[in-house]
Structures are given as structure tokens and as C-alpha cells.
Design an enzyme around this catalytic site. Structure first.
Site, PDB file in Angstrom:
ATOM      1  N   SER A 129       0.923  -1.269  -0.129  1.00 54.57           N
ATOM      2  CA  SER A 129       0.020   0.168  -0.088  1.00 54.57           C
ATOM      3  C   SER A 129       1.011   1.371   0.016  1.00 54.57           C
ATOM      4  CB  SER A 129      -0.981   0.164   1.193  1.00 54.57           C
ATOM      5  OG  SER A 129      -1.564   1.294   1.381  1.00 54.57           O
ATOM      6  N   TYR A 149      -2.537  -0.139   9.958  1.00 55.50           N
ATOM      7  CA  TYR A 149      -2.815  -0.731   8.802  1.00 55.50           C
ATOM      8  C   TYR A 149      -1.410  -0.541   7.794  1.00 55.50           C
ATOM      9  CZ  TYR A 149      -4.164  -1.166   3.901  1.00 55.50           C
ATOM     10  OH  TYR A 149      -3.991  -1.382   2.285  1.00 55.50           O
TER      11      TYR A 149
END
Length: 336
Positions: A127, A152
Site C-alpha cells: 500500500s 494498517y
């Protein structure tokens, strides 16, 4: 090829699976159909290809090591694409355990299965969130990413470290793709494009964080899928130019690579909202609010390494991408 894909009921996973089946690959899909967002959207994505003769579906959680290993034992995949993960920056502040189970335990189970079943190549979703507190733009894979600002993001950086270890110890070719704000038809309802479309179409005000000063490297789903497939078809190799005295975080003397996959064209969030309004034929009240914990002000992908190595060339403008997304949104929700 025989390709195992995790997260096939998800946004990117479903779009990728359709493309793989269209080029005559055999696909084994794994998804746990969790209720992080409306499972009916996941079922609708899956229905587009679930009856295809070259597709097999397993409803299972990656944290279930027995189920994962049995899937590999049965299907014997040549290559693997791991897209299943607990997504969302803000949700990670509320439920960090979900990220540990899916993004750490689940990913370890995939690595172990790839190792023991001699997978030719593992491509996995990382990501743009890994860039965290970095402010140098555009973000490049040779930048250090040691300051995540969300759980995350930390879990995705951990995936890259774990993958490198398996590449180094066991010779498993791994490639991590740092996705930059993927949008388009069948997108995730927890992400800003769908949230904005919902509120604009209903005439409800929208929350715009960082007082509208965000910019994002919005990347259309078709461009993402093309990049994933090109990467999948080029298994990672040791970097002959790797210098252990001046290490490059994006490569290694092991068969390991990390790439940005984005549009290389950051767009102001207010411009994105303006395009949504134009295509939905409505204007909306914008509530300008401070930046949220875990968010970053701007993202911008330097995709030069992916261009060089696999010929990646995103071609969908933000104007065309928003037009296609809104057209799908109207049709899916039965709007005139």
C-alpha cells in the site's frame, strides 16, 4: 497457468480474476466474505465469474493455515496473487487485532504455502500507506519507509519485510505492489469515491478532511489490473546491481521486488469531488474538517521502476475514470 488469487470477492481481486479467466488461465479463488463492508457487493462481484468452468472458489480465512495449505495441495498453483487483507486506515485504529490476523497471520500462511508447494512467483498487495510521514514527493520505492502513521500501514510494511525474508532464505520470488487509491466500477464502499457518490446522489453533505487540501494519486482499476498481470508474468529476479553497502529498499540480491503502482498524476481532492458532481449532475455541501489520525496529506506514485521493468503505462485520465465509475454507479443503484 494455474493461478491462486486471494480476495477474489474484493474490488481488485474480482477485476483481476475476470482478466485472468479471459486470457484462459485457471484460477482458484479464496475469500472469507467478511462483513467489513456490505457482503452483498462482494457476492455481486463474485457472481460475474463464479460459474466460469476455469474458476474454483473457496470460502475460507487466510488465518486458517489448514485451509490455505489444503487449497495449495489440491490446486498446485504455479503463481499466487495475495490481495486478501483487512483494509482501511481508520478502522485499524479501532480494531487492530483484525489486521494482525489477516495481514500478518494470514500472509505468513500464504508465504509458508508458497514455500512448501514451490510457487513460481508470489505477487502481493502492499500500500502507498507505507510512506507514512514521508513528505518528499513523488514517493519512490528507494525511499525509506520507516515511519508508518497507521496500524494498517505498519502491517503492510511488515508484509514486505516478511516477503523479503522468504525470498532470501528459500529463494521464493516475491513482488510487492504498493497500490495508490484504486477507484472505478465495483469499488469499495468504504473509500472516498463511493462515499462521495452516495452522498452527492442523495443530496447529503460530505466531510472533506484536511480542509480540502488533500491530493491523491487516484488510479483506475483497469490500469491497476494491467500492472498486476504484467508483474505476475515477470517473476522477481535478484538485482545484479544491488549493493549491500548502499542498499536499495525496492530490490535485493534475493528474488525480491517492491513497486509503486499508481497513476503518477496526483489530483486535488476538491477537483475529484468537482468531477463527481459534474457526472452526477448535482452539487453538494462540503464540510471542511481537520485531517484525521492515520491520514497523510498527499500521495504521488513514482512508477518509473514498474515502467522500466514490465512496461507499465497507466492510460486512464481522471476525467474518463470518474465518468466510467459514475456510469457504473448509476446502473448498479438503478439511478436514472
Amino acid at each position: 497457468m494455474r493461478i491462486l488469487v486471494t480476495g477474489t470477492a474484493g474490488f481488485v481481486g474480482a477485476a483481476l480474476t475476470e482478466r485472468l479467466l479471459a486470457r484462459s488461465d485457471e484460477v482458484y479463488g479464496i475469500d472469507n466474505h467478511n462483513d467489513y463492508y456490505d457482503p452483498s457487493l462482494k457476492e455481486a462481484r463474485l457472481a460475474r465469474f463464479n460459474q466460469h468452468p476455469a474458476y474454483t472458489h473457496l470460502r475460507a480465512d487466510l488465518a486458517d493455515a489448514v485451509a490455505v495449505n489444503q487449497a495449495f495441495e489440491t490446486f498446485k498453483p504455479q503463481r499466487v496473487v495475495n490481495l486478501a487483507a483487512q483494509a482501511g486506515v481508520r478502522y485499524s485504529l479501532k480494531n487492530p487485532q483484525a489486521y494482525v490476523q489477516s495481514n500478518l497471520v494470514g500472509f505468513t500462511n500464504i508465504l509458508e504455502a508458497c514455500r512448501h508447494h514451490q510457487a513460481e512467483h508470489l505477487v502481493y498487495a502492499s500500500s502507498s500507506s507505507v510512506y507514512g510521514a514521508n513528505r518528499k514527493l513523488p514517493f519512490a520505492v528507494d525511499d525509506p519507509v520507516d515511519h508508518p502513521v497507521s496500524i494498517y500501514a505498519a502491517s503492510k510494511k511488515a508484509n514486505e519485510l516478511m516477503a523479503h525474508t522468504y525470498s532470501h532464505l528459500f529463494g521464493l520470488p516475491t513482488t510487492g505492489l504498493r497500490f495508490f487509491t484504486v477507484y472505478g466500477p465495483w469499488g469499495r464502499p468504504d473509500m472516498s469515491p463511493m462515499l462521495f457518490a452516495d452522498r452527492i446522489s442523495k443530496g447529503e453533505p460530505i466531510d472533506v478532511f484536511n480542509f480540502g487540501n488533500h491530493s491523491r494519486d487516484f488510479t483506475y482499476i483497469d490500469d491497476i489490473v494491467e500492472g498486476v498481470i504484467r508483474t505476475l508474468d515477470h517473476p522477481a529476479q535478484p538485482d545484479p546491481a544491488y549493493d549491500a553497502e548502499r542498499p536499495n529498499p525496492g530490490s535485493s540480491n534475493a528474488p525480491y521486488r517492491v513497486y509503486n503502482i499508481g497513476n503518477d498524476q496526483p489530483v486535488q481532492l476538491l477537483r475529484f469531488i468537482e468531477l463527481m458532481e459534474q457526472n452526477l449532475d448535482r452539487t453538494v455541501e462540503k464540510r471542511l474538517l481537520p485531517m484525521q489520525p492515520g491520514d497523510v496529506p498527499d500521495t504521488w506514485a513514482d512508477v518509473s521502476a514498474l515502467r522500466r521493468d514490465v512496461g507499465y503505462a497507466p492510460s486512464t485520465s481522471i476525467e474518463e475514470g470518474v465518468k466510467r465509475f459514475v456510469s457504473w454507479y448509476r446502473e448498479y443503484h438503478g439511478l436514472s
